[in-house]
Design a protein around this motif. Structure first.
Motif, PDB file in Angstrom:
ATOM      1  N   ASN A 189       0.738  -1.274   0.078  1.00 36.00           N
ATOM      2  CA  ASN A 189      -0.086   0.038   0.093  1.00 36.00           C
ATOM      3  C   ASN A 189       0.694   1.218   0.006  1.00 36.00           C
ATOM      4  O   ASN A 189       0.387   2.392  -0.640  1.00 36.00           O
ATOM      5  CB  ASN A 189      -1.080   0.051   1.394  1.00 36.00           C
ATOM      6  CG  ASN A 189      -2.122  -0.820   1.127  1.00 36.00           C
ATOM      7  OD1 ASN A 189      -2.365  -1.380  -0.086  1.00 36.00           O
ATOM      8  ND2 ASN A 189      -2.787  -1.165   2.372  1.00 36.00           N
ATOM      9  N   LYS A 190       2.024   1.166   0.488  1.00 36.98           N
ATOM     10  CA  LYS A 190       3.004   2.284   0.680  1.00 36.98           C
ATOM     11  C   LYS A 190       3.199   2.786  -0.738  1.00 36.98           C
ATOM     12  O   LYS A 190       3.591   3.879  -1.236  1.00 36.98           O
ATOM     13  CB  LYS A 190       4.196   1.908   1.620  1.00 36.98           C
ATOM     14  CG  LYS A 190       3.747   2.006   3.020  1.00 36.98           C
ATOM     15  CD  LYS A 190       4.997   1.984   4.046  1.00 36.98           C
ATOM     16  CE  LYS A 190       4.583   2.147   5.269  1.00 36.98           C
ATOM     17  NZ  LYS A 190       5.601   1.646   6.231  1.00 36.98           N
ATOM     18  N   LEU A 191       3.457   1.594  -1.589  1.00 33.59           N
ATOM     19  CA  LEU A 191       4.157   1.847  -2.935  1.00 33.59           C
ATOM     20  C   LEU A 191       2.718   2.481  -3.697  1.00 33.59           C
ATOM     21  O   LEU A 191       3.120   3.125  -4.629  1.00 33.59           O
ATOM     22  CB  LEU A 191       4.453   0.358  -3.532  1.00 33.59           C
ATOM     23  CG  LEU A 191       5.922  -0.363  -3.064  1.00 33.59           C
ATOM     24  CD1 LEU A 191       5.986  -1.506  -3.357  1.00 33.59           C
ATOM     25  CD2 LEU A 191       6.921   0.661  -3.490  1.00 33.59           C
ATOM     26  N   ASP A 192       1.399   2.108  -3.399  1.00 32.60           N
ATOM     27  CA  ASP A 192       0.392   2.565  -4.252  1.00 32.60           C
ATOM     28  C   ASP A 192       0.331   4.165  -3.988  1.00 32.60           C
ATOM     29  O   ASP A 192       0.262   4.940  -4.965  1.00 32.60           O
ATOM     30  CB  ASP A 192      -0.967   1.930  -3.338  1.00 32.60           C
ATOM     31  CG  ASP A 192      -1.206   0.795  -4.319  1.00 32.60           C
ATOM     32  OD1 ASP A 192      -0.818   0.335  -5.289  1.00 32.60           O
ATOM     33  OD2 ASP A 192      -1.989  -0.012  -3.608  1.00 32.60           O
ATOM     34  N   ILE A 193       0.633   4.626  -2.871  1.00 32.47           N
ATOM     35  CA  ILE A 193       0.550   6.141  -2.577  1.00 32.47           C
ATOM     36  C   ILE A 193       1.849   6.738  -3.186  1.00 32.47           C
ATOM     37  O   ILE A 193       1.428   7.770  -3.832  1.00 32.47           O
ATOM     38  CB  ILE A 193       0.565   6.290  -0.854  1.00 32.47           C
ATOM     39  CG1 ILE A 193      -0.454   5.549  -0.217  1.00 32.47           C
ATOM     40  CG2 ILE A 193       0.882   7.852  -0.555  1.00 32.47           C
ATOM     41  CD1 ILE A 193      -1.841   6.538  -0.222  1.00 32.47           C
TER      42      ILE A 193
ATOM     43  N   PHE B 123       2.771   2.201 -14.338  1.00 33.38           N
ATOM     44  CA  PHE B 123       2.230   1.262 -13.493  1.00 33.38           C
ATOM     45  C   PHE B 123       2.963   0.064 -13.802  1.00 33.38           C
ATOM     46  O   PHE B 123       2.848  -0.920 -12.698  1.00 33.38           O
ATOM     47  CB  PHE B 123       0.849   1.339 -14.612  1.00 33.38           C
ATOM     48  CG  PHE B 123      -0.229   1.959 -14.217  1.00 33.38           C
ATOM     49  CD1 PHE B 123      -0.662   1.981 -12.842  1.00 33.38           C
ATOM     50  CD2 PHE B 123      -0.714   3.078 -15.053  1.00 33.38           C
ATOM     51  CE1 PHE B 123      -1.610   2.746 -12.463  1.00 33.38           C
ATOM     52  CE2 PHE B 123      -1.602   3.801 -14.776  1.00 33.38           C
ATOM     53  CZ  PHE B 123      -2.329   3.628 -13.495  1.00 33.38           C
ATOM     54  N   ARG B 124       3.672  -0.126 -14.798  1.00 35.06           N
ATOM     55  CA  ARG B 124       4.607  -1.695 -14.767  1.00 35.06           C
ATOM     56  C   ARG B 124       5.789  -1.511 -13.832  1.00 35.06           C
ATOM     57  O   ARG B 124       5.857  -2.507 -13.157  1.00 35.06           O
ATOM     58  CB  ARG B 124       5.396  -1.445 -16.155  1.00 35.06           C
ATOM     59  CG  ARG B 124       6.092  -2.916 -16.466  1.00 35.06           C
ATOM     60  CD  ARG B 124       6.835  -2.653 -17.605  1.00 35.06           C
ATOM     61  NE  ARG B 124       5.870  -2.691 -18.835  1.00 35.06           N
ATOM     62  CZ  ARG B 124       5.885  -2.031 -19.760  1.00 35.06           C
ATOM     63  NH1 ARG B 124       6.499  -0.801 -19.623  1.00 35.06           N
ATOM     64  NH2 ARG B 124       4.764  -1.735 -20.727  1.00 35.06           N
ATOM     65  N   GLU B 125       6.181  -0.373 -13.331  1.00 40.36           N
ATOM     66  CA  GLU B 125       7.516  -0.224 -12.319  1.00 40.36           C
ATOM     67  C   GLU B 125       6.781  -0.626 -11.158  1.00 40.36           C
ATOM     68  O   GLU B 125       7.108  -1.151 -10.229  1.00 40.36           O
ATOM     69  CB  GLU B 125       7.837   1.148 -12.459  1.00 40.36           C
ATOM     70  CG  GLU B 125       8.862   1.500 -11.432  1.00 40.36           C
ATOM     71  CD  GLU B 125       9.314   2.759 -11.351  1.00 40.36           C
ATOM     72  OE1 GLU B 125       9.893   3.450 -10.502  1.00 40.36           O
ATOM     73  OE2 GLU B 125       9.237   3.497 -12.551  1.00 40.36           O
ATOM     74  N   GLN B 126       5.462   0.073 -10.914  1.00 39.14           N
ATOM     75  CA  GLN B 126       4.630  -0.120  -9.531  1.00 39.14           C
ATOM     76  C   GLN B 126       4.353  -1.627  -9.558  1.00 39.14           C
ATOM     77  O   GLN B 126       4.697  -2.315  -8.320  1.00 39.14           O
ATOM     78  CB  GLN B 126       3.501   0.579  -9.733  1.00 39.14           C
ATOM     79  CG  GLN B 126       2.533   0.470  -8.395  1.00 39.14           C
ATOM     80  CD  GLN B 126       1.323   0.948  -8.323  1.00 39.14           C
ATOM     81  OE1 GLN B 126       0.995   1.898  -9.527  1.00 39.14           O
ATOM     82  NE2 GLN B 126       0.524   1.196  -7.387  1.00 39.14           N
ATOM     83  N   TYR B 127       3.896  -2.481 -10.538  1.00 35.26           N
ATOM     84  CA  TYR B 127       3.563  -3.745 -10.529  1.00 35.26           C
ATOM     85  C   TYR B 127       4.801  -4.642 -10.073  1.00 35.26           C
ATOM     86  O   TYR B 127       4.560  -5.770  -9.230  1.00 35.26           O
ATOM     87  CB  TYR B 127       2.913  -4.215 -11.800  1.00 35.26           C
ATOM     88  CG  TYR B 127       2.585  -5.855 -11.803  1.00 35.26           C
ATOM     89  CD1 TYR B 127       1.498  -6.281 -10.937  1.00 35.26           C
ATOM     90  CD2 TYR B 127       3.617  -6.531 -12.286  1.00 35.26           C
ATOM     91  CE1 TYR B 127       1.542  -7.576 -11.235  1.00 35.26           C
ATOM     92  CE2 TYR B 127       3.238  -8.015 -12.356  1.00 35.26           C
ATOM     93  CZ  TYR B 127       2.195  -8.360 -11.783  1.00 35.26           C
ATOM     94  OH  TYR B 127       1.944  -9.794 -11.576  1.00 35.26           O
ATOM     95  N   LYS B 128       6.006  -4.462 -10.693  1.00 34.82           N
ATOM     96  CA  LYS B 128       7.034  -5.000 -10.270  1.00 34.82           C
ATOM     97  C   LYS B 128       7.462  -4.998  -8.786  1.00 34.82           C
ATOM     98  O   LYS B 128       7.967  -5.837  -8.170  1.00 34.82           O
ATOM     99  CB  LYS B 128       7.982  -4.601 -11.214  1.00 34.82           C
ATOM    100  CG  LYS B 128       8.188  -5.298 -12.780  1.00 34.82           C
ATOM    101  CD  LYS B 128       9.371  -4.678 -13.548  1.00 34.82           C
ATOM    102  CE  LYS B 128       9.063  -5.152 -15.052  1.00 34.82           C
ATOM    103  NZ  LYS B 128      10.302  -4.815 -15.856  1.00 34.82           N
ATOM    104  N   ALA B 129       7.204  -3.629  -8.515  1.00 36.62           N
ATOM    105  CA  ALA B 129       7.795  -3.516  -6.968  1.00 36.62           C
ATOM    106  C   ALA B 129       6.840  -4.142  -6.139  1.00 36.62           C
ATOM    107  O   ALA B 129       7.255  -4.422  -5.099  1.00 36.62           O
ATOM    108  CB  ALA B 129       7.890  -1.934  -6.893  1.00 36.62           C
ATOM    109  N   GLN B 130       5.505  -4.509  -6.495  1.00 35.52           N
ATOM    110  CA  GLN B 130       4.714  -4.902  -5.670  1.00 35.52           C
ATOM    111  C   GLN B 130       4.570  -6.583  -5.887  1.00 35.52           C
ATOM    112  O   GLN B 130       3.728  -6.998  -4.675  1.00 35.52           O
ATOM    113  CB  GLN B 130       3.286  -4.204  -5.564  1.00 35.52           C
ATOM    114  CG  GLN B 130       3.067  -2.974  -5.265  1.00 35.52           C
ATOM    115  CD  GLN B 130       1.634  -2.356  -5.632  1.00 35.52           C
ATOM    116  OE1 GLN B 130       1.285  -2.426  -6.918  1.00 35.52           O
ATOM    117  NE2 GLN B 130       1.108  -1.523  -4.551  1.00 35.52           N
ATOM    118  N   TYR B 131       5.196  -7.025  -6.690  1.00 35.71           N
ATOM    119  CA  TYR B 131       5.022  -8.412  -6.986  1.00 35.71           C
ATOM    120  C   TYR B 131       5.449  -9.325  -5.931  1.00 35.71           C
ATOM    121  O   TYR B 131       4.810 -10.470  -5.626  1.00 35.71           O
ATOM    122  CB  TYR B 131       5.640  -8.728  -8.351  1.00 35.71           C
ATOM    123  CG  TYR B 131       5.677 -10.210  -8.699  1.00 35.71           C
ATOM    124  CD1 TYR B 131       4.205 -10.612  -9.053  1.00 35.71           C
ATOM    125  CD2 TYR B 131       6.502 -11.113  -8.643  1.00 35.71           C
ATOM    126  CE1 TYR B 131       4.215 -12.159  -9.616  1.00 35.71           C
ATOM    127  CE2 TYR B 131       6.492 -12.212  -9.004  1.00 35.71           C
ATOM    128  CZ  TYR B 131       5.494 -13.098  -9.364  1.00 35.71           C
ATOM    129  OH  TYR B 131       5.023 -14.256  -9.857  1.00 35.71           O
TER     130      TYR B 131
END
Length: 604
Positions: free
Chosen positions: A197-201, A254-262
């Motif tokens: 969630n921190k990554l979402d913000i 968005f791609r960078e966010q997905y990789k960070a959260q995976y």
């Protein structure tokens, strides 16, 4: 960090609850009803299933069917009945939510628009404020879900919390070791969820500015009014390249966010697998050793599942609500942007008005360079002043200061010997009828564009149209004065020419009938004949009002009492037309002589 979260979450949640209670209190009744229904359905399903399985097991074990079948039928009927009733109530509650969700979306859209219209003008030219406005709009809508989205999260926490308390009582009696298994698993998954969630913000903040630029370029591409420039200057590729650039930047983010959260997603999946394996082993062992009945086994499995997913829903609901409140908080931040300009409360007196600039200097916010320095000028009642100068000389800024769109940096502006800061803002604005060079017309009817918020007076409207030379064109329109301008929302609307639009803006200013008329490049889009007609009726248009003209066409200067020549951030020359043309190598003299051929009247 925790205090920072509390500063965002608690005020936002309180604001949302207060807004909902104030505007739509019946929404709370719907949520409470849904909580009661959810708890009832959960308990009925878990407990009734236990008795149903035990009754069936008794029959299979050789018990008398007539003794066990009625109880089994009752359990089935109770489960079906509660399920159908819950489905009906949930359907009605969700319909209510959908209706109110749209209502609150419009409510906040209007609130944001009102804020933009009422805030200090300088904020509308501040990139940081514009970025915050975009965050507020996105944060309150599809990122957070608005009031209904946040209340959904809040009441889901309440509903699941109540369900958890119910199943904890059941598990504590039958399979107490399930509690630590579920809780430990939940703690681990909560840690992973919070990191995600921190990554979402973090990525939301990155995307906000990108989205504003993305929307700008795609708007430019899809806006038909830009069609001429795009075609004639062959700028399609350039515009598309910029749009593609920000589109790709959005996708890359968005791609960078997905990789960070995976990785956190995979950690959660592993934890869930271990939890399920341990739970089934423990309950199965108790059932096989005869410590619990088959019905108890079923009840424990359902209770364990409900406990875990209920706790997970509570924790993830808290995390999601915190995240949603973080998004919605951007709206509160925008709404909290304060006005720097002090507003007085003095009324404007009737009668004659004298304007005085006393040692006025000004630099725009966030700039170190002065645009105007040491401006000293007095404009008497009924005086017609022409303001001239090269581009960037500060002419429009001079008008913005007089209209109090900005406060002066140094010095003061007086009207009737009173600092304009002391006047009531609404009273002060009534002094002016203004046509800026970049005036705005709206997709309303021609009449509405002229009258706006003024009282409608048919005779006055017709007179104004005739004075501005727009009456004949207006009468040729399909619906005359009721014809919609532009085709944005009305296929029968009309596209006015540049000259007609400028005449409409002049009509608006004249119809307002304020004592001070300000025209910034009033004839820039008019042809020479239309310009001549405007100036021929100059005195009739303005009458005895105070008038200030900004124009590159010096023909207006011959109709004015005084001329102020702006250069080098100040007023370099001041006087009448006849006085200024006599100044050897003067700024006005050189400008006028350069244009003189346009002002020589043809003598036949």
């Amino acid at each position: 960090m925790r205090k920072e979260k509390e500063k965002k979450i608690l005020p936002t949640l309180k604001f949302m609850l207060k807004t909902a209670v104030k505007n739509k209190p019946q929404l709370f009744i719907a949520y409470v009803l849904q909580v009661v229904v959810s708890f009832s359905q959960t308990m009925v399903n878990i407990i009734s299933s236990k008795y149903l399985v035990d009754e069936i097991a008794a029959i299979i074990g050789g018990g008398k069917a007539e003794e066990h079948i009625p109880t089994a039928i009752f359990c089935i009927a109770l489960i079906v009945g509660v399920t159908l009733l819950a489905a009906l109530i949930n359907y009605l509650v969700n319909e209510i939510k959908n209706v109110y969700s749209e209502w609150f979306n419009e409510y906040f859209e209007v609130g944001l628009s009102e804020k933009v219209m009422k805030m200090d003008f300088e904020h509308t030219e501040d990139p940081d404020t514009l970025d915050q406005m975009n965050k507020a709009k996105e944060g309150m809508s599809w990122y957070s879900g608005g009031v209904v989205g946040i209340l959904n999260g809040f009441f889901n926490i309440v509903s699941n919390g109540v369900n958890v308390l119910g199943v904890i009582a059941i598990i504590a009696i039958t399979c107490p070791l399930l509690l630590p298994i579920q809780i430990i698993s939940l703690v681990l998954i909560t840690i992973f969820t919070n990191k995600s969630n921190k990554l979402d913000i973090e990525y939301f903040k990155k995307l906000s500015k990108i989205n504003r630029l993305f929307e700008y370029f795609f708007y430019k591409l899809s806006n038909p009014s830009n069609g001429k420039e795009v075609r004639l200057f062959d700028s399609k590729d350039m515009m598309c390249d910029k749009a593609d650039y920000y589109s790709n930047k959005t996708v890359d983010t968005f791609r960078e966010q997905y990789k960070a959260q995976y990785k956190y997603l995979q950690y959660s999946n592993l934890t869930n697998g271990l939890r399920d394996g341990l739970s089934y082993f423990y309950i199965g062992f108790k059932a096989l050793t005869g410590a619990i009945t088959l019905g108890d086994f079923t009840m424990c499995i359902s209770s364990a599942s409900t406990l875990y997913w209920g706790l997970y829903a509570v924790v993830s609901g808290v995390a999601d609500t915190i995240k949603s409140c973080g998004y919605a908080y951007e709206y509160l931040k925008f709404d909290a942007i304060s006005d720097r300009m002090t507003k007085g409360d003095k009324p404007v007196s009737d009668g004659e008005h004298v304007i005085e600039f006393i040692n006025v200097s000004f630099k725009y916010p966030r700039s170190e360079n002065y645009v105007l320095r040491n401006i000293n000028i007095t404009i008497k009642q009924g005086e017609h002043l022409s303001v001239v100068g090269l581009n960037g000389a500060g002419k429009t800024t001079f008008i913005k200061l007089l209209c109090r769109m900005y406060d002066v940096t140094d010095g003061e502006i007086l009207i009737d010997n009173i600092n304009i800061k002391d006047y009531s803002d609404s009273e002060y604005r009534k002094l002016f009828s203004v046509v800026f060079q970049d005036f705005e017309l709206f997709a309303f009817s021609l009449k509405e564009n002229i009258i706006l918020d003024e009282q409608e007076d048919e005779e006055k409207l017709i007179k104004t149209l005739k004075m501005a030379g727009l009456y004949e064109d207006a009468m040729k329109l399909e619906n005359k004065l009721d014809t919609t301008i532009f085709k944005s929302y009305d296929e029968n609307g009309t596209e006015l020419s540049g000259g007609q639009q400028q005449k409409t803006a002049i009509c608006r200013a004249l119809y307002r009938d304020s004592p001070i008329v300000i025209l910034d490049e009033p004839t820039a889009a008019l042809d020479p004949v239309a310009e001549y007609e405007i100036y021929k009726h100059f005195n009739e248009l303005v009458g005895g009002k105070t008038a200030i003209y900004i124009s590159h066409r010096l023909s207006s200067c011959k109709f004015c009492d005084k001329i102020a020549v702006f250069a080098d951030d100040t007023i370099k020359e001041y006087g009448t037309h006849d006085e200024l043309v006599k100044i050897e190598s003067g700024i006005y003299s050189e400008m006028y002589n350069a244009q003189a051929q346009y002002y020589v009247e043809n003598v036949s």
